[in-house]
Motif scaffolding. Structure first.
Motif, mmCIF file in Angstrom:
data_model
loop_
_atom_site.group_PDB
_atom_site.id
_atom_site.type_symbol
_atom_site.label_atom_id
_atom_site.label_comp_id
_atom_site.label_asym_id
_atom_site.label_seq_id
_atom_site.Cartn_x
_atom_site.Cartn_y
_atom_site.Cartn_z
ATOM 1 N N THR A 75 0.830 -1.203 0.000
ATOM 2 C CA THR A 75 0.000 0.000 0.000
ATOM 3 C C THR A 75 0.866 1.255 0.000
ATOM 4 O OG1 THR A 75 -1.722 -1.180 1.193
ATOM 5 C CG2 THR A 75 -1.889 1.202 1.142
ATOM 6 N N GLU A 123 -8.304 5.582 -4.073
ATOM 7 C CA GLU A 123 -8.611 4.521 -5.039
ATOM 8 C C GLU A 123 -9.169 5.106 -6.329
ATOM 9 O OE1 GLU A 123 -9.552 0.687 -2.206
ATOM 10 O OE2 GLU A 123 -11.195 2.060 -2.653
ATOM 11 N N LEU A 148 -6.671 3.989 -9.245
ATOM 12 C CA LEU A 148 -6.942 2.674 -9.835
ATOM 13 C C LEU A 148 -6.858 2.720 -11.350
ATOM 14 C CD1 LEU A 148 -9.740 1.100 -7.603
ATOM 15 C CD2 LEU A 148 -7.347 0.416 -7.783
ATOM 16 N N GLY A 151 -3.734 1.019 -11.978
ATOM 17 C CA GLY A 151 -4.213 -0.342 -11.778
ATOM 18 C C GLY A 151 -4.211 -0.808 -10.337
ATOM 19 N N GLY A 152 -3.942 0.090 -9.408
ATOM 20 C CA GLY A 152 -3.950 -0.286 -7.999
ATOM 21 C C GLY A 152 -3.446 0.844 -7.128
ATOM 22 N N ALA A 194 -1.125 0.082 -4.643
ATOM 23 C CA ALA A 194 0.153 -0.378 -4.099
ATOM 24 C C ALA A 194 1.283 0.418 -4.744
ATOM 25 C CB ALA A 194 0.345 -1.870 -4.368
ATOM 26 N N ASP A 220 2.304 -0.997 -7.994
ATOM 27 C CA ASP A 220 1.434 -0.662 -9.125
ATOM 28 C C ASP A 220 1.694 0.757 -9.614
ATOM 29 O OD1 ASP A 220 0.092 -3.149 -8.931
ATOM 30 O OD2 ASP A 220 -1.296 -2.317 -7.452
#
Length: 149
Positions: free
Chosen positions: A54, A94, A98, A102-103, A105, A108
């Motif tokens: 994260t 998010e 996202l 794509g995330g 983290a 990512d």
């Protein structure tokens, strides 16, 4: 370049990272210098100790909300809205990250390329700081102190 960006750059050049920078800025706003808190934030940098998990801007932002709204002594009460404020931050983070990455983290966001850190992390930290300030202000917090009005 903004003063905030310059402050972040200065802290980065001193060897601090995402989560530490967020707390350093928050502590400075309160007129505090608490190296132990900044040191503790080291565990969150780079997606939890540079494990790529994260993003440290998100976890650092959640900790910054906690700096204002959390419980710090046996006599204090945690703000009953703390978890909702953190949830708002997570949902916003998010939404913002996202689609492009794509995330949420670190892995990512950086697309497994450490060179992306210099291009992406400063903007994420600044955006997260702004969102945290928005959330805290909406919650009635004076960002130069810890108490809600």
């Amino acid at each position: 370049m903004t003063d905030r960006f310059m402050k972040m750059l200065e802290l980065s050049q001193q060897g601090f990272y995402c989560s530490q920078i967020l707390l350093l800025i928050g502590l400075e706003a309160q007129g505090k210098n608490i190296p132990e808190v900044v040191r503790a934030m080291s565990g969150l940098v780079g997606g939890m100790g540079f494990c790529g998990k994260t993003c440290g801007a998100l976890t650092g932002g959640a900790c910054l909300i906690g700096l204002y709204a959390g419980k710090g002594t046996p006599e204090e009460m945690e703000d009953s809205r703390l978890n909702e404020m953190v949830k708002e931050l997570v949902e916003w983070f998010e939404e913002e990250n996202l689609a492009p990455y794509g995330g949420i983290a670190c892995f990512d966001i950086l697309e497994n390329n450490p060179a992306n850190r210099m291009m992406r992390c400063p903007q994420l930290v600044l955006q997260t700081l702004s969102k945290v300030e928005e959330i805290l202000t909406a919650g009635g917090y004076d960002l130069s102190g810890q108490t809600a009005y």
